[in-house]
Each structure stands twice: as C-alpha cells, then as structure tokens.
Design a protein around this motif. Structure first.
Motif, PDB file in Angstrom:
ATOM      1  N   ASN A 144     -91.297 -41.169 -25.609  1.00 18.13           N
ATOM      2  CA  ASN A 144     -90.385 -41.893 -24.135  1.00 18.13           C
ATOM      3  C   ASN A 144     -90.249 -42.136 -22.979  1.00 18.13           C
ATOM      4  OD1 ASN A 144     -88.426 -43.398 -24.100  1.00 18.13           O
ATOM      5  ND2 ASN A 144     -88.014 -43.847 -26.348  1.00 18.13           N
ATOM      6  N   ALA A 145     -90.218 -42.883 -22.432  1.00 20.95           N
ATOM      7  CA  ALA A 145     -90.669 -42.670 -21.567  1.00 20.95           C
ATOM      8  C   ALA A 145     -89.402 -43.002 -20.486  1.00 20.95           C
ATOM      9  CB  ALA A 145     -91.196 -44.263 -20.488  1.00 20.95           C
ATOM     10  N   LYS A 146     -88.845 -43.972 -20.998  1.00 23.89           N
ATOM     11  CA  LYS A 146     -87.357 -43.654 -20.382  1.00 23.89           C
ATOM     12  C   LYS A 146     -86.217 -42.940 -20.779  1.00 23.89           C
ATOM     13  CE  LYS A 146     -84.062 -47.931 -19.933  1.00 23.89           C
ATOM     14  NZ  LYS A 146     -83.050 -47.460 -20.343  1.00 23.89           N
ATOM     15  N   ALA A 147     -86.400 -42.612 -22.128  1.00 29.26           N
ATOM     16  CA  ALA A 147     -85.052 -41.079 -22.082  1.00 29.26           C
ATOM     17  C   ALA A 147     -85.673 -40.281 -20.922  1.00 29.26           C
ATOM     18  CB  ALA A 147     -85.761 -40.461 -23.526  1.00 29.26           C
ATOM     19  N   TRP A 148     -86.974 -39.658 -20.537  1.00 26.63           N
ATOM     20  CA  TRP A 148     -87.790 -39.309 -19.701  1.00 26.63           C
ATOM     21  C   TRP A 148     -87.305 -39.616 -18.349  1.00 26.63           C
ATOM     22  CZ3 TRP A 148     -89.181 -33.729 -20.774  1.00 26.63           C
ATOM     23  CH2 TRP A 148     -89.310 -34.019 -21.856  1.00 26.63           C
ATOM     24  N   SER A 149     -87.407 -40.800 -18.224  1.00 29.32           N
ATOM     25  CA  SER A 149     -86.929 -40.712 -16.307  1.00 29.32           C
ATOM     26  C   SER A 149     -85.383 -40.581 -16.940  1.00 29.32           C
ATOM     27  CB  SER A 149     -86.858 -42.926 -17.022  1.00 29.32           C
ATOM     28  OG  SER A 149     -86.185 -43.433 -17.460  1.00 29.32           O
ATOM     29  N   CYS A 150     -84.585 -40.928 -18.286  1.00 26.76           N
ATOM     30  CA  CYS A 150     -82.982 -40.409 -18.005  1.00 26.76           C
ATOM     31  C   CYS A 150     -82.868 -38.715 -17.446  1.00 26.76           C
ATOM     32  CB  CYS A 150     -81.585 -40.921 -19.115  1.00 26.76           C
ATOM     33  SG  CYS A 150     -81.935 -42.295 -19.573  1.00 26.76           S
ATOM     34  N   LEU A 151     -83.951 -38.111 -18.394  1.00 26.31           N
ATOM     35  CA  LEU A 151     -83.572 -37.410 -17.491  1.00 26.31           C
ATOM     36  C   LEU A 151     -84.142 -36.707 -16.399  1.00 26.31           C
ATOM     37  CD1 LEU A 151     -82.903 -33.873 -19.017  1.00 26.31           C
ATOM     38  CD2 LEU A 151     -85.360 -33.978 -19.630  1.00 26.31           C
ATOM     39  N   ALA A 152     -85.030 -37.135 -16.365  1.00 25.76           N
ATOM     40  CA  ALA A 152     -85.363 -37.146 -14.002  1.00 25.76           C
ATOM     41  C   ALA A 152     -84.338 -37.771 -13.660  1.00 25.76           C
ATOM     42  CB  ALA A 152     -86.420 -37.495 -14.210  1.00 25.76           C
ATOM     43  N   ARG A 153     -83.988 -38.490 -13.752  1.00 23.45           N
ATOM     44  CA  ARG A 153     -83.042 -38.586 -12.963  1.00 23.45           C
ATOM     45  C   ARG A 153     -81.732 -38.192 -12.847  1.00 23.45           C
ATOM     46  NH1 ARG A 153     -82.672 -44.035 -14.527  1.00 23.45           N
ATOM     47  NH2 ARG A 153     -79.919 -43.578 -14.999  1.00 23.45           N
ATOM     48  N   GLN A 154     -81.434 -37.785 -14.095  1.00 29.61           N
ATOM     49  CA  GLN A 154     -80.361 -37.113 -13.815  1.00 29.61           C
ATOM     50  C   GLN A 154     -80.876 -35.302 -13.025  1.00 29.61           C
ATOM     51  OE1 GLN A 154     -78.319 -36.612 -17.580  1.00 29.61           O
ATOM     52  NE2 GLN A 154     -76.522 -36.036 -16.282  1.00 29.61           N
ATOM     53  N   VAL A 155     -81.604 -35.024 -13.188  1.00 28.03           N
ATOM     54  CA  VAL A 155     -81.816 -33.066 -13.158  1.00 28.03           C
ATOM     55  C   VAL A 155     -82.350 -33.659 -11.607  1.00 28.03           C
ATOM     56  CG1 VAL A 155     -84.394 -32.141 -12.574  1.00 28.03           C
ATOM     57  CG2 VAL A 155     -82.904 -32.633 -14.846  1.00 28.03           C
ATOM     58  N   LYS A 156     -83.092 -34.464 -11.212  1.00 24.93           N
ATOM     59  CA  LYS A 156     -83.269 -35.117  -9.353  1.00 24.93           C
ATOM     60  C   LYS A 156     -81.570 -35.487  -9.103  1.00 24.93           C
ATOM     61  CE  LYS A 156     -85.770 -38.463  -6.868  1.00 24.93           C
ATOM     62  NZ  LYS A 156     -86.933 -39.776  -6.727  1.00 24.93           N
ATOM     63  N   GLN A 157     -80.558 -35.879  -9.499  1.00 28.24           N
ATOM     64  CA  GLN A 157     -79.635 -35.823  -9.119  1.00 28.24           C
ATOM     65  C   GLN A 157     -79.113 -34.595  -8.520  1.00 28.24           C
ATOM     66  OE1 GLN A 157     -76.469 -36.385 -10.505  1.00 28.24           O
ATOM     67  NE2 GLN A 157     -75.383 -36.189  -8.668  1.00 28.24           N
ATOM     68  N   ILE A 158     -79.083 -34.178  -9.924  1.00 31.40           N
ATOM     69  CA  ILE A 158     -78.085 -32.479  -9.415  1.00 31.40           C
ATOM     70  C   ILE A 158     -79.013 -31.540  -8.233  1.00 31.40           C
ATOM     71  CG2 ILE A 158     -78.133 -30.236 -10.686  1.00 31.40           C
ATOM     72  CD1 ILE A 158     -77.144 -31.773 -13.561  1.00 31.40           C
ATOM     73  N   ILE A 185     -80.573 -32.768  -5.610  1.00 27.17           N
ATOM     74  CA  ILE A 185     -80.320 -32.807  -4.396  1.00 27.17           C
ATOM     75  C   ILE A 185     -79.049 -32.582  -4.165  1.00 27.17           C
ATOM     76  CG2 ILE A 185     -80.363 -35.121  -2.879  1.00 27.17           C
ATOM     77  CD1 ILE A 185     -82.496 -36.623  -4.461  1.00 27.17           C
ATOM     78  N   SER A 186     -78.087 -32.540  -5.301  1.00 29.31           N
ATOM     79  CA  SER A 186     -76.697 -32.669  -5.052  1.00 29.31           C
ATOM     80  C   SER A 186     -76.332 -30.590  -3.967  1.00 29.31           C
ATOM     81  CB  SER A 186     -75.585 -33.158  -6.266  1.00 29.31           C
ATOM     82  OG  SER A 186     -76.109 -32.603  -7.154  1.00 29.31           O
ATOM     83  N   GLU A 187     -77.503 -30.235  -5.373  1.00 29.05           N
ATOM     84  CA  GLU A 187     -77.460 -28.495  -5.323  1.00 29.05           C
ATOM     85  C   GLU A 187     -76.149 -28.555  -6.001  1.00 29.05           C
ATOM     86  OE1 GLU A 187     -78.307 -26.816  -1.821  1.00 29.05           O
ATOM     87  OE2 GLU A 187     -79.958 -27.715  -1.777  1.00 29.05           O
TER      88      GLU A 187
END
Lengths: 412, 574
Positions: free
Chosen positions: A304-318, A320-322
């Motif tokens: 499910n690409a949508k689910a992975w994109s949610c996870l990816a977005r959140q992981v990325k955000q975390i 970056i913000s460190e």
C-alpha cells in the motif's frame, strides 16, 4: 460384552446419519436423500434425552438437500419447511426465520415478508414467551424489509423530485415504511448483540429525517456499551458518522484510537495517522507513528503506497527535526528482527521497483533511514532510480546519505 | 372334543360351545361353568390356550378387540416363523410335530397352560387401554417404572422414560396399560425359574427344532435369514389379527429394536432344552450336515480355499475327537459337556489348519507364497499350486466389497412398519400423525434419491460368497493344489511349516468370565486377524467368538505337549 455389538435401532440410525453427513460433505445429494429416506423413521422414536433430536436433524439436513438438489423446486422446499414448522413447536420461530432467509436468498422478498408477518402473529401459550428472542429477530427482519421498501420509495421520490414532480402518495408510503421499520429496528438494537445491518439501516433512517442526536446516541451505545460484544464494525460506523458530520476531532480521535486497539490493520488507520500527524500535541503525533507502524505489520498493507508514504513522511519529518528519534527507536525495537525480511528483501526491491515506483520510493526512504544506506532495498532502488534519471530518487539518495548515521541511533 | 361327561340335567353327551367358551348341552341347553380346554393339535390362530378356570372371558371389548394372552401372541409368532422355514424347504414335520410339541411342553412347564393354575395366582382383570381407572390406593399394584426397570430392556431407555413420563401425566394412579390381559403380569413376576418368553427366544425355539430334525441350517444362517427378512421377526406383530390389540406394555414384549446375537440365541436354546427336560437329541453323525467334516467343506468352498484342505480339516477333527457323535450331540441339562456351536467350530478348525500350514505370523505365509510361486513356474501338472498371496488379494477384495455393502444395508434398515404402535390411546393420534409425516418425508426424499431404488429382498442363499471355477481370471482357488507348500517326508506329504503359535497359553475359566480367551486385534498377526475377519463376516459373529473356539481346539490338539512343556515358550514343534 456381546451386547455392545448388537445392532439396534439407535446404532443403525447413527450409522445412517454418518453416511448422510459424508454424502453432504461430498455434495452427493442423491445419496444423501437416499439415506435420509431411511433416517426419517427416527421421528417415531422418542429422543427427548438427547441434545439434538431427530426432528432438528431432519430439518437441517432436509433443508440442505432440498436447497442444493437439482431436481428440487422452490415449491417442494416451501412445502417441506411448512412440515418442519409443525414438527417441533419449540423450534417454530427458528424454522420460520431460516425459511425466510432462504426465500430472501432466492429473491422472493414478498413471500419472505408474508412469512415474517405470519410468524409475528404466532401465539402458543408459554412458548411465545420462551421464544421471545426469535420473535424479536423476526420483527427486526421485518423492519429490515420495511427499510428496504422505504429506500425504494425514497429513490422513486428523489427521481420524481428531479423531474419536478412531487408525489404525495409515494411520500406518504415512504413515511409509513419508515415508521414501521424504525419501531422494530430500534427494539432489536437495544438487546446486546451484533446487529451491524440493523444499526446501519436505522442510522440511515435517522440521518435522513435529521435526527442526528438519536443517531449519534445509537452509535455510541453500540460501540461503547460493554454489554455488547466487542465489534470493530461498531467503531467503524461511529467514526464514519463522526466524519460525515464533521464532529469534533477529539471524539473522532478517541473513536479511532479504540479501533486501532481492536483492529490495528483497519483501513481507517491511514486517515487516523494523517490526522494525528497534523496534531499540535506531541503525544498525538507519537501515537500517529505507532498507528502507522502497527498497520504495516500486516501483510495486507505491504504494497500500500499510501500507507508507506504516511510512514515515510513522518519518519522524514522526525529525522529532519532531529527531535523524537526515540519514538522511532521505540517502534523499531520490536520490528528490527523481522521487518527487513518481511518488507525490505532484495526480491521485494526488484518487484516493487517493477510494479510500483511510488511504493518503492517511499519504502526506500524508510529502509534507508532505518537500516542505513547499505541495506539491500535502498541500494537497489536508489541505484535503479538514479539510473533512470529520476530526480526524486537522486534527492532521496542525498537525503539518506546525509542522515546515514540515524540508523545506528535507532537500532540501539 | 374330549369333554365326555354327562350333562347334569339330561344325562346326554352332546356338547357345544357358547360364545363365552363354555360348554352347553345341545339337548337341554344347560350351560355349564366349564370352559373349553384346547385339546386339538393343530395350530389355529385363535386357539385359546387357557386353563380350566372359573372366570369367564369377555369376548368383545369396546374397541372391537378381545382378550388375549401374551403366550397366544408368541404362539402366533412361532407359527409364522415355522411357516417361513417351511417355505425355505425345511421338512413339514417341523411345524406340526416338533415345534408344536416343544411349545406345548414349554407352556406346560411354565404353567401358562395345560395345567392347573397355581392357587392364588388369578389373573387380575387389568385395565385396558382406554380407561385410566381410579384405582389409586392399591399399594400392591406395582408402579410403572418399577415394571419397566424389572424387565430386560429390549427397547431403549429413552422410550421407557418418555412412556413413563407420559403415563404419569395421564393419571396419578398407576394403572398399567396393555392390550393383552397379562402384559404387566408377564413383565412383573420374577421369571427366572420359569424362563419367560421373549422375542429372541422364539428363534431359540426354531433353532432347537431345526437341530432336532437335523436340518442343514446352522444357527448363523438362521439368524442371517432373519436379518434378511426371510423369517419374520422384526415386525411380526403386524400379522396379529385385528382382534388382538397391541398397546402399552405389549410393545415392550413384542417390539424388537435390535437384531439378536448368536450367543444370546444359542445360550437361551440350551437353557430351554434343559428347562423342557428334553432327552438326548438325535445323533449328529458323519453324514449329517452339521458334522464338522461337512461344514468344513462348505466353509472351505465359501472362503475360496482349496478342496485339498479338507483332508487336513478331517485329520484335525479326527485327532481331537470332535467328530464323535457323543461330542456333537446335544444332551440337555448335561453341564459337563461343552455346548457345540457347529458353525463356529467348523470355521475354527479351518483357521487352525491354516495356521498349521501357513503359520500366519505375518511373515512365513508370504515366504511360503513366494516358494509356491516359484514352483508354479515349473509346474507342468494340471492345476496350479495354491499361492497364499493371490488368494489373499482376491478374497480381500471381495470381502471389502461385501462388507461395504453390508455396512450400508445396516445403515438403511427400516425398523418401523405400517402398523402403528402406541402406548396408550392418548398418544394414538400423535403416533398416527408422526407416522403420516414419516411417510410423507420418505416419499419426498425417496424421489430425490435418483435412480437408486430399494432393492428387492435377495433370495435366501446359503452361500454369501461364491467362486466359479469357470472364471478364467484365476480367481477361484478350489481346484488349486497344496503341493506348492508341502514337502515329501518319508513318503508322506507334510507341511513345510514346522512351527505353530498358540493363541493363548492358558485358557480362561469360561464360567467366570464367559470366555475362553480375550481377543485383541493388536496383539495378533494381521493375517490371523484377516482370516478371523473373513469367517466373522460369513457367520456374522464377532471375531473374538471364533477366536475362543480356535483356542479350545488348539488346546485339545496340543494337549499332551502343553501339559509337558507349559513351562517353556509358546512356540512348539510339531
């Protein structure tokens, strides 16, 4: 003793019954009928001590055979059911109900309705009180059929409405059905049980007539009353309702949280995660991460690409913000042993790349962060992506390289 | 008519019978108190077997029935059964001379007729089906449940309980229902000394008569004919005349819900013979069908075994003396001699012979078969040598097919008949309604059974498995020679197998536990079990039953050796 080997009535009929069961399992309807013909004389013996008596057995088996046998007609079926109704007064309403189900399966809605009405008017001394539950079910199903009629009328009305005609008679009929349906549906959902279809229909009626309060109350009861059996659908209905009516986020979130606890793999989890990510509260965002990880534990979400994109977005955000890398660490600690093989194998990398580039992109991001840039999945996908000269993959590669030490910190 | 007294009034001897069964003088119409005693010798359906009693008998009751006694019912049953046997080819003397006399003797001995009724045992006028009388405080009347529990249940407990419970709902008083006059009395008295009549016992009567006449029907065959429906048993009360109403406790007596077992009928027959004080039965000699030599021949054929084995069975029979008339003939009441089960004995002899020749230890018989196969290759003589393996394959295949058929038949037995049975008039309508529903359902589902129709009763046949020599596929082994497994020693052909294993080293005490040995399939070789299974199928008895007999024969056969070598292992050298 020698008496154990005596062939007597009881043993003979037990043997007969096992032949019938074998024939049924193998769908040999002729053979089943042949043995049932020999079995029916059990009715002439008294089995009042047994748990299931021959009359019930004959009813159930006979129903199966008549339903499936190629030479059996609906007429014969109905005739048989009528006989079965007379056979056991303690089972009368149950037989009626099952008969109605068969009629519905056969598309005979009117006959089904007639049978329901007939059954509803049945009275038999103390049996009426004993079979109270079945009676409620019968009334509920009649209510359901009334709902069905109501929705037909509603459709007609809406079509006429488009043409500019208003049909008073149709409207009146429609309201009549609503009243009849509402009364019965309301009754059944008071009793603890799983009444998904009744609840849905009842809520539909209430919403149409604008009684949102009652609808919300019904759904809350259905979902939160501990007397009712645990039922994920109850929460789903509630959530859908809250969304429809744009109710407060708070109530929606609490409903979704319960759903997450019961069914972590439910499809509403994506929306849930999206909502939570946007929240200002830290705890909510952390919950969001928890939710999306939990959903992806299930095989149904693997692609499910949508689910992975949610996870990816959140992981990325975390990343970056460190801030809050410990959240990722916490989620990853129980998954690091098996997620690599489950999601990030080389085989999957190839397949995902071939079938769905979006999916592979999102997954590669997650893999690269969690497992480092050396991991098979990331290496393969990013290599392929760069080869294909797709810009975002180049960006991805850069991003992961920049944060290449994160995986050490989250692996613990 | 033997009533030869002179009339009190007119001194004539000219008697007739009133409707009430009393003698009246035709000359002066003086009615006496004497009622008729049955003295005629032929079995008339409504012969009233009755003692000289003072009581009168109501001829007609409200429902068109008349009074009848239980033993009259049984008399009818026996009549029907013996007529069926006659139709099967049994000699006609059996009915008119043998069975009839046995029955009369029984009635006399059990004091049901042909004798003075013991004082104080007047048959109570029991209430009939329709009335639930108001006799409530008679403490001597047995309670219904008590009655039902006393009798050995032929029917099952559930019916009894429902009957009892339905009865108690009807009336608080414990009036007992039966269509017959003495139904409840029949079940109530402690009949141990008097050998109460039951349905299985009718077959004991038949068998006893057959044995007396030395008819070529074994007990296992008789019971098989019963199950196949050639001899009335299951719903024989259908043939009772209209006037004999059957209800209530009569059902417990006449309605059977199980097929009788060999052991039961056999033991009862011997009890009966002793009870009737019968003399020594006609001798069973070598020319009799029941002699082991004859029966072995029959069963060898049926088991598709070579005829040559007959020599061996005869040798065994002779060696252990079971061919002697004194051993085979029944002497009722003699407790020291073992009662002979002719058919079981014969097949047990065959089993022993097979063990002698083939050992049957799941190993040797197959080796021997290979030897025979080898020899067959060089066989230039007429018939082929017998190979155990081939025989096993052929017979097993047929046996499996027949067993499967039998199992399905057993599952398809119809136990009920058209004549409705009800315990009391109260549940008559319910019973009839149920019957109607059953018939409807049978019709409805019968039509859906497809082209499968209920097969007609097969003609009664003495052989269940048959093998034809004309079959070119070699599936008949009768003519096969045993030379393939024998060897020449000192000019004689002896078995190659030097060993033998005993089924059991020590026999149990039959009087204590009822058996000579206790057979458990897992403890014995598969081949042995197969052979037991084959004969168990043919005789319709349990394998353990045959096993017992095998043990008995073995112990006779190896008696001396056992006595000497009991301390040592069980494998003996012949």
């Amino acid at each position: 003793s020698s008496n154990e080997h005596k062939l007597n009535f009881k043993k003979s009929k037990e043997a007969c019954l096992s032949y019938i069961q074998d024939a049924l399992l193998q769908k040999q309807w002729n053979r089943a009928a042949e043995f049932l013909t020999c079995y029916v004389e059990s009715l002439e013996k008294d089995y009042s001590r047994e748990h299931i008596g021959p009359s019930e057995i004959i009813w159930r088996i006979g129903t199966e055979i008549l339903w499936h046998h190629s030479q059996s007609s609906m007429k014969e079926f109905n005739c048989f059911m009528e006989q079965m109704k007379t056979l056991g007064v303690k089972r009368y309403l149950k037989v009626c109900l099952e008969h109605v189900f068969h009629l519905l399966c056969n598309g005979q809605i009117d006959e089904a309705y007639q049978n329901l009405s007939l059954a509803e008017s049945w009275r038999f001394g103390e049996q009426t009180a004993i079979q109270d539950k079945e009676m409620k079910l019968i009334q509920a199903y009649r209510g359901l059929l009334d709902y069905y009629s109501w929705s037909k009328q509603k459709k007609i009305l809406l079509e006429h409405g488009e043409d500019g005609f208003s049909d008073l008679a149709v409207e009146q009929e429609m309201h009549g059905y609503f009243r009849k349906a509402a009364v019965n549906l309301k009754e059944i959902i008071k009793i603890p049980g799983v009444w998904d279809i009744f609840v849905k229909c009842y809520v539909d009626l209430l919403e149409f007539y604008g009684d949102h309060n009652e609808a919300r109350q019904v759904l809350n009861e259905y979902a939160y009353n501990s007397k009712f059996p645990a039922n994920p659908n109850a929460h789903v209905y509630l959530c859908q309702f809250l969304k429809r009516h744009r109710e407060s986020k708070k109530s929606l979130i609490s409903a979704l949280k319960i759903l997450h606890d019961i069914v972590p793999s439910h499809e509403l989890m994506i929306d849930f995660n999206t909502m939570l990510q946007k929240s200002k509260k830290r705890k909510k965002r952390q919950l969001g991460l928890e939710v999306i990880f939990a959903a992806l534990d299930y095989a149904g979400w693997k692609e499910n690409a949508k689910a992975w994109s949610c996870l990816a977005r959140q992981v990325k955000q975390i990343v970056i913000s460190e801030k809050h890398l410990d959240w990722i660490k916490q989620e990853w600690s129980s998954r690091k042993d098996w997620w690599p093989a489950f999601h990030f194998s080389r085989y999957l990398a190839k397949r995902n790349w071939q079938e769905n580039k979006n999916l592979s992109y999102e997954k590669a991001l997650v893999a690269g962060i969690l497992l480092g840039k050396g991991c098979k999945y990331f290496k393969y996908v990013s290599h392929q992506g760069c080869k294909a000269q797709l810009k975002r993959f180049r960006m991805l590669k850069k991003f992961v390289n920049r944060h290449s030490s994160v995986y050490l910190r989250v692996s613990g | 008519r033997d009533f030869n007294e002179r009339c009190a009034q007119c001194s004539e001897v000219n008697w007739g019978l009133t409707d009430g069964g009393r003698f009246y003088c035709r000359s002066c119409h003086n009615v006496t108190e004497r009622t008729r005693e049955v003295v005629n010798t032929d079995f008339i359906t409504n012969s009233r077997v009755q003692t000289i009693s003072k009581g009168s008998r109501k001829q007609e009751k409200n429902d068109g029935g008349s009074e009848w006694y239980i033993c009259e019912g049984f008399q009818l049953v026996l009549k029907k059964q013996v007529e069926a046997l006659e139709a099967l080819g049994v000699c006609p003397q059996m009915k008119d001379e043998i069975l009839c006399n046995f029955w009369r003797c029984y009635l006399q001995k059990s004091k049901q007729a042909y004798c003075k009724r013991p004082a104080g045992e007047a048959v109570k006028a029991l209430s009939v089906c329709e009335s639930s009388t108001d006799v409530d405080s008679d403490p001597e009347r047995p309670s219904l449940l008590h009655l039902l529990s006393l009798s050995e249940s032929e029917g099952d407990v559930q019916t009894d309980c429902s009957f009892a419970s339905s009865m108690s709902k009807v009336s608080e008083s414990t009036s007992v229902y039966s269509g017959s006059v003495d139904g409840s009395l029949y079940l109530m008295k402690n009949q141990k000394e008097k050998l109460r009549m039951t349905m299985p016992m009718t077959l004991s009567f038949c068998y006893m008569a057959l044995l007396w006449v030395r008819e070529p029907i074994t007990l296992s065959e008789l019971l098989r004919y019963v199950v196949e429906g050639h001899i009335p048993y299951l719903n024989v009360f259908q043939h009772f005349p209209e006037k004999m109403k059957l209800c209530g406790l009569d059902l417990k007596i006449f309605c059977v819900e199980s097929w009788p077992v060999y052991e039961e009928v056999f033991n009862k027959m011997h009890e009966l013979a002793a009870f009737l004080d019968l003399p020594r039965f006609p001798d069973i000699t070598e020319s009799c069908f029941l002699h082991p030599d004859m029966l072995c021949m029959k069963y060898l054929m049926e088991a598709n075994l070579p005829d040559e084995l007959h020599n061996w069975t005869c040798r065994v029979v002779k060696k252990i003396g079971i061919g002697e008339a004194d051993f085979l003939t029944l002497v009722p009441g003699n407790k020291s001699t073992r009662k002979v089960k002719y058919d079981v004995l014969a097949v047990a002899v065959i089993v022993v012979v097979l063990k002698l020749l083939f050992l049957l230890d799941d190993h040797y018989e197959w080796l021997l078969s290979e030897v025979a196969e080898e020899r067959n290759k060089n066989n230039t003589e007429g018939g082929p040598y017998f190979e155990f393996k081939k025989w096993y394959e052929v017979v097993k295949h047929s046996l499996d097919v027949e067993q499967k058929k039998l199992d399905e038949e057993r599952a398809k037995y119809l136990w009920r008949c058209e004549k409705p049975l009800f315990y009391s008039v109260k549940n008559k309508s319910k019973v009839l309604k149920r019957r109607q529903m059953v018939v409807n359902l049978q019709n409805q589902f019968g039509k859906l059974s497809g082209s499968v129709q209920r097969v007609e009763k097969p003609n009664p046949s003495s052989f269940q498995l048959s093998w034809s020599e004309e079959n070119t596929d070699g599936s008949c082994f009768h003519g096969h020679s045993l030379k393939g497994i024998l060897q020449e020693k000192r000019g004689l052909l002896t078995a190659m197998n030097p060993d033998y294993w005993l089924c059991t080293v020590k026999l149990c005490n039959e009087k204590l536990c009822g058996h000579l040995a206790h057979y458990k399939e897992v403890e014995f070789p598969q081949s042995y079990h197969f052979v037991l299974g084959l004969f168990s199928f043919l005789l319709r008895v349990q394998p353990s039953y045959i096993h017992d007999e095998v043990c008995m024969i073995e112990h006779k056969l190896f008696n001396k050796k056992l006595y000497k070598k009991l301390k040592y292992n069980t494998v003996l050298r012949k």
